[in-house]
Design a protein around this motif. Structure first.
Motif, mmCIF file in Angstrom:
data_model
loop_
_atom_site.group_PDB
_atom_site.id
_atom_site.type_symbol
_atom_site.label_atom_id
_atom_site.label_comp_id
_atom_site.label_asym_id
_atom_site.label_seq_id
_atom_site.Cartn_x
_atom_site.Cartn_y
_atom_site.Cartn_z
ATOM 1 N N LEU A 199 39.392 37.977 34.564
ATOM 2 C CA LEU A 199 39.728 38.992 33.554
ATOM 3 C C LEU A 199 40.367 40.217 34.221
ATOM 4 C CD1 LEU A 199 36.449 38.670 31.452
ATOM 5 C CD2 LEU A 199 38.725 37.908 30.752
ATOM 6 N N LEU A 200 39.814 40.612 35.362
ATOM 7 C CA LEU A 200 40.359 41.769 36.085
ATOM 8 C C LEU A 200 41.782 41.493 36.582
ATOM 9 C CD1 LEU A 200 37.200 42.723 38.183
ATOM 10 C CD2 LEU A 200 38.246 44.152 36.416
ATOM 11 N N GLU A 201 42.001 40.319 37.130
ATOM 12 C CA GLU A 201 43.335 39.995 37.650
ATOM 13 C C GLU A 201 44.375 40.088 36.530
ATOM 14 O OE1 GLU A 201 43.939 39.766 40.739
ATOM 15 O OE2 GLU A 201 42.638 38.400 41.847
ATOM 16 N N GLN A 202 43.951 39.747 35.323
ATOM 17 C CA GLN A 202 44.883 39.783 34.196
ATOM 18 C C GLN A 202 45.026 41.194 33.627
ATOM 19 O OE1 GLN A 202 44.497 35.789 31.825
ATOM 20 N NE2 GLN A 202 42.573 36.150 32.858
ATOM 21 N N TYR A 203 43.912 41.929 33.626
ATOM 22 C CA TYR A 203 43.983 43.303 33.110
ATOM 23 C C TYR A 203 44.963 44.128 33.946
ATOM 24 C CZ TYR A 203 42.561 47.744 31.120
ATOM 25 O OH TYR A 203 42.568 48.956 30.471
ATOM 26 N N PHE A 204 44.906 43.938 35.256
ATOM 27 C CA PHE A 204 45.822 44.674 36.138
ATOM 28 C C PHE A 204 47.091 43.839 36.310
ATOM 29 C CE2 PHE A 204 41.688 46.452 36.945
ATOM 30 C CZ PHE A 204 41.969 47.798 36.822
ATOM 31 N N ASN A 205 48.000 44.006 35.354
ATOM 32 C CA ASN A 205 49.184 43.145 35.309
ATOM 33 C C ASN A 205 50.457 43.964 35.434
ATOM 34 O OD1 ASN A 205 50.135 44.046 32.647
ATOM 35 N ND2 ASN A 205 48.205 43.155 31.957
ATOM 36 N N ILE A 217 40.667 41.337 26.540
ATOM 37 C CA ILE A 217 40.090 41.198 27.881
ATOM 38 C C ILE A 217 38.856 42.089 28.027
ATOM 39 C CG2 ILE A 217 40.476 41.723 30.341
ATOM 40 C CD1 ILE A 217 43.371 40.777 29.954
ATOM 41 N N SER A 218 38.984 43.346 27.613
ATOM 42 C CA SER A 218 37.844 44.270 27.711
ATOM 43 C C SER A 218 36.665 43.750 26.904
ATOM 44 C CB SER A 218 38.213 45.660 27.162
ATOM 45 O OG SER A 218 39.381 46.128 27.758
ATOM 46 N N GLY A 219 36.956 43.222 25.737
ATOM 47 C CA GLY A 219 35.890 42.703 24.877
ATOM 48 C C GLY A 219 35.140 41.562 25.551
ATOM 49 N N VAL A 220 35.885 40.637 26.162
ATOM 50 C CA VAL A 220 35.227 39.506 26.841
ATOM 51 C C VAL A 220 34.456 40.017 28.063
ATOM 52 C CG1 VAL A 220 35.554 37.266 27.947
ATOM 53 C CG2 VAL A 220 36.990 37.893 26.002
ATOM 54 N N MET A 221 35.057 40.959 28.779
ATOM 55 C CA MET A 221 34.392 41.489 29.982
ATOM 56 C C MET A 221 33.068 42.167 29.609
ATOM 57 S SD MET A 221 35.774 42.820 33.403
ATOM 58 C CE MET A 221 37.381 43.146 32.801
ATOM 59 N N THR A 243 27.461 31.789 25.460
ATOM 60 C CA THR A 243 28.374 32.933 25.524
ATOM 61 C C THR A 243 29.135 32.945 26.838
ATOM 62 O OG1 THR A 243 26.950 34.223 24.076
ATOM 63 C CG2 THR A 243 28.473 35.456 25.469
ATOM 64 N N LEU A 244 28.415 32.706 27.949
ATOM 65 C CA LEU A 244 29.085 32.743 29.251
ATOM 66 C C LEU A 244 30.043 31.570 29.429
ATOM 67 C CD1 LEU A 244 26.229 33.866 31.649
ATOM 68 C CD2 LEU A 244 28.098 35.247 30.718
ATOM 69 N N MET A 245 29.647 30.417 28.922
ATOM 70 C CA MET A 245 30.503 29.236 29.070
ATOM 71 C C MET A 245 31.812 29.441 28.308
ATOM 72 S SD MET A 245 29.411 25.253 28.470
ATOM 73 C CE MET A 245 29.699 24.148 29.856
ATOM 74 N N LEU A 246 31.712 29.923 27.096
ATOM 75 C CA LEU A 246 32.929 30.174 26.322
ATOM 76 C C LEU A 246 33.763 31.275 26.972
ATOM 77 C CD1 LEU A 246 34.651 29.569 23.846
ATOM 78 C CD2 LEU A 246 33.291 31.222 22.560
ATOM 79 N N SER A 247 33.086 32.317 27.462
ATOM 80 C CA SER A 247 33.810 33.427 28.103
ATOM 81 C C SER A 247 34.624 32.957 29.287
ATOM 82 C CB SER A 247 32.833 34.504 28.582
ATOM 83 O OG SER A 247 32.150 35.071 27.502
ATOM 84 N N SER A 248 34.046 32.086 30.090
ATOM 85 C CA SER A 248 34.785 31.717 31.297
ATOM 86 C C SER A 248 35.952 30.789 30.972
ATOM 87 C CB SER A 248 33.863 31.164 32.385
ATOM 88 O OG SER A 248 33.458 29.882 32.069
ATOM 89 N N THR A 249 35.835 30.027 29.907
ATOM 90 C CA THR A 249 36.998 29.229 29.466
ATOM 91 C C THR A 249 38.100 30.146 28.957
ATOM 92 O OG1 THR A 249 35.599 27.356 28.859
ATOM 93 C CG2 THR A 249 37.777 27.434 27.871
ATOM 94 N N VAL A 250 37.714 31.069 28.094
ATOM 95 C CA VAL A 250 38.666 32.015 27.511
ATOM 96 C C VAL A 250 39.324 32.881 28.594
ATOM 97 C CG1 VAL A 250 38.734 34.140 26.119
ATOM 98 C CG2 VAL A 250 37.576 32.107 25.240
ATOM 99 N N PHE A 255 45.309 32.414 27.125
ATOM 100 C CA PHE A 255 45.416 33.096 25.845
ATOM 101 C C PHE A 255 45.313 34.617 25.977
ATOM 102 C CE2 PHE A 255 44.017 34.484 21.676
ATOM 103 C CZ PHE A 255 44.992 33.863 20.910
ATOM 104 N N LEU A 256 44.700 35.077 27.059
ATOM 105 C CA LEU A 256 44.603 36.525 27.289
ATOM 106 C C LEU A 256 45.752 37.005 28.167
ATOM 107 C CD1 LEU A 256 40.768 36.766 27.958
ATOM 108 C CD2 LEU A 256 41.973 37.050 25.813
ATOM 109 N N ARG A 257 46.581 36.084 28.606
ATOM 110 C CA ARG A 257 47.633 36.399 29.560
ATOM 111 C C ARG A 257 48.996 36.194 28.906
ATOM 112 N NH1 ARG A 257 47.776 33.009 35.061
ATOM 113 N NH2 ARG A 257 48.851 31.604 33.677
ATOM 114 N N LEU A 258 49.181 36.849 27.774
ATOM 115 C CA LEU A 258 50.410 36.670 27.001
ATOM 116 C C LEU A 258 51.427 37.709 27.450
ATOM 117 C CD1 LEU A 258 48.594 36.269 23.573
ATOM 118 C CD2 LEU A 258 49.530 34.434 24.976
ATOM 119 N N GLY A 259 52.486 37.276 28.062
ATOM 120 C CA GLY A 259 53.550 38.199 28.446
ATOM 121 C C GLY A 259 53.417 38.765 29.849
#
Lengths: 386, 386
Positions: A199-205, A217-221, A243-250, A255-259
């Protein structure tokens, strides 16, 4: 954001009864009745999952490749390719975590290629076809179950490289949170750190105007930070595991890395360390990410202020620097509270190793899409992490 | 959450240059060279988009179906099916908003069925095949460009019904935020309300333990509330259009709805009103959603308190009731600030209509997955909205 194409055709089946669908799913996607079953060190035999999977596959002729390593090796992949080619196998079922799935992706692609599997990883050969495969996930961390990427290690050339192709999306992935109940605590912790790092690697894009993605991303984090300690304390808490299993797939299904691509420098920094020292990927990230943040936030602070606001709800009255420091400390303290170490020296890393690590990271030149790290930056970060 | 299967194979191409890919995309997914172009009232001719699309399709023999209505009608769909069948068309390109795409989905499915298109909507016939199609989006609201659902109106039977099939996912959707620059203001506003309503319908769902989804939904909702007013004030603000366009796709592509259906009662309440009065879907939702929330929060408050905390950051010191009221008022005030009306009577609805609306909503019995509405509940909500 930058122009992008999003495509992810994986059928994700999630829940306690997901394994029930294995037979139907393989039938839907296979053109024959020969299946290769791939797995790791054999923990699935101890937990009984192996027997359940074999029962669901009783309509098929099942071949096996056991022993895919935690960092999957190309030699093992070659063995899998041989089995597939010799027996004209129609479908592969990977039962395991990210390593088993990553290895299986290369088996799938290399089985439709005449040369050596490593050519695909080094991009000498283009993936033009792949044997279809599905996964039964046993460890939640890498997101490999719902993406088309893979990391493979070659001990002959001393390389650990990522590759990917839209042809190696799993056809399906079956996720049952209950399989996580029996994980050793450190694997649960490393999984939490690993998915947070994605999530962090994607947030800092490298893109502008990514508010939709930032907020998701913040919501999942925030959810992972709230739920992680529950799963560590109560390994059989279904809701926390779910919750954790779904989070790590997401966290890494694209889907959080659009653009944008995301930064990914810290992953590179970590790979160099764990190529030499026996440090789990998550444990290495827990040490290196805070130091990457401390260093890069001095060069490019605005995004870190936003991070502090989005994820840590920092007080508006604080200065930018205070906000940044608060957020990084909170993040590191959170990982420490789960049992992660804070220093590379805790694993025996010595100062003279740092130049070796830096050499390894720089094989393809300076790296990082949010902030490009040069040799001096890399050494400064390693030094702070020592 | 409940057990779920997520599957969404749409290739989403997003950005200023997305239309450039039309020719390649059609070639990739079509088995021949005959294309049906579907569109609405002809605004695409005024804006020049029609000419651009035709230019990209110059390698194909293009047939046309113009005039798909804002609430797409089965009669119009039948015309499309006739063109496809008579000319053995291989691929359909829908250029428009949700209505054009919804109509095209039924054309795609009914063209592979021997009976009447309406049989598919009423589930008399099962969808077993469909003509492949792609979309060029011109209006951002319904999310139809990245899902497999469709709503069709039949004026003979006086019904407006939803249906869907995994066979009617678009093969691709091309989204260029610039096409939204020329939208009339009320359409921008209704699009904002529509996508926020989709988020609300999903937030108020029938499952437990949906923290990942709650946080992603809240994140997108906060982003839309921050960005919506910018797009209304500056119609040619690219970043605002980009954010809203992506948000409305994300709001209903299934990715935020993992493990539940959502409530959807308010959509049913609204459809009954707009079946009789000429009220845009978004405008109707802006009136009905706050009243649904006021009513249902009295019966089942806990989820509304969480909503107030997740989306509106309400002060911890407030009572539950104060939190709920604050959040609902803020939501309604936000929509009002964009120009939405607050009462059905503003559109000429009279008290005697309410029973008629209630009858329409109850065709299939009480409804709502978060909270099941009975006739007395429905009338109370309509009355409060009058």
């Amino acid at each position: 954001m930058n122009q992008f194409t999003f495509y992810n055709p994986v059928k994700l089946v999630f829940g306690k009864e997901s394994l029930e669908q294995l037979n139907d799913m393989v039938k839907a996607y296979s053109n024959g009745n020969k299946v290769l079953l791939t797995y790791g060190g054999g923990s699935i035999k101890k937990t009984g999952l192996y027997d359940k999977v074999m029962e669901k596959l009783s309509d098929f002729e099942v071949f096996e490749l056991a022993g895919i390593e935690p960092n999957p090796r190309v030699e093992t992949v070659r063995k899998g390719v041989e089995i597939v080619k010799e027996n004209a196998i129609d479908f592969i079922v990977a039962v395991g975590g990210g390593s088993v799935i990553d290895g299986t992706k290369l088996i799938a692609a290399a089985s439709k290629y005449d040369g050596d599997a490593w050519d695909i990883v080094t991009r000498k050969a283009e993936v033009k076809d792949a044997v279809p495969f599905g996964t039964v996930l046993t460890l939640s961390a890498t997101g490999s179950e719902m993406n088309s990427g893979s990391v493979i290690t070659n001990w002959e050339t001393n390389e650990k490289l990522g590759w990917g192709s839209p042809l190696v999306f799993p056809k399906f992935s079956l996720l049952n949170p209950e399989v996580l109940y029996t994980l050793p605590e450190h694997q649960t912790v490393n999984g939490i750190i690993d998915s947070m790092s994605h999530l962090l690697e994607q947030y800092f894009n490298e893109a502008d105007n990514t508010e939709v993605q930032d907020q998701m991303i913040s919501g999942v984090m925030k959810t992972v930070m709230k739920t992680g300690p529950v799963a560590v304390k109560e390994p059989e808490n279904y809701e926390a595991r779910e919750t954790l299993m779904l989070s790590s797939t997401v966290a890494l299904n694209g889907f959080l890395r659009l653009g944008y691509v995301g930064d990914w420098a810290t992953h590179n920094l970590e790979h160099a360390v764990s190529a030499v020292y026996d440090i789990a990927h998550g444990a290495g990230l827990a040490i290196l990410f805070p130091e990457w943040m401390r260093y890069v936030s001095k060069q490019s602070p605005a995004r870190f202020v936003k991070f502090a606001e989005d994820v840590f709800n920092v007080e508006a009255a604080l200065s930018d620097e205070e906000k940044i420091n608060y957020a990084i400390d909170e993040l590191q303290n959170f990982w420490t509270s789960l049992g992660a170490k804070q220093k590379l020296s805790d694993y025996g890393v010595k100062e003279e190793d740092l130049e070796v690590f830096a050499d390894k990271t720089l094989i393809y030149g300076p790296f990082g899409n949010f902030y490009k790290l040069q040799r001096e930056d890399i050494l400064a970060i390693y030094k702070a992490a020592l």
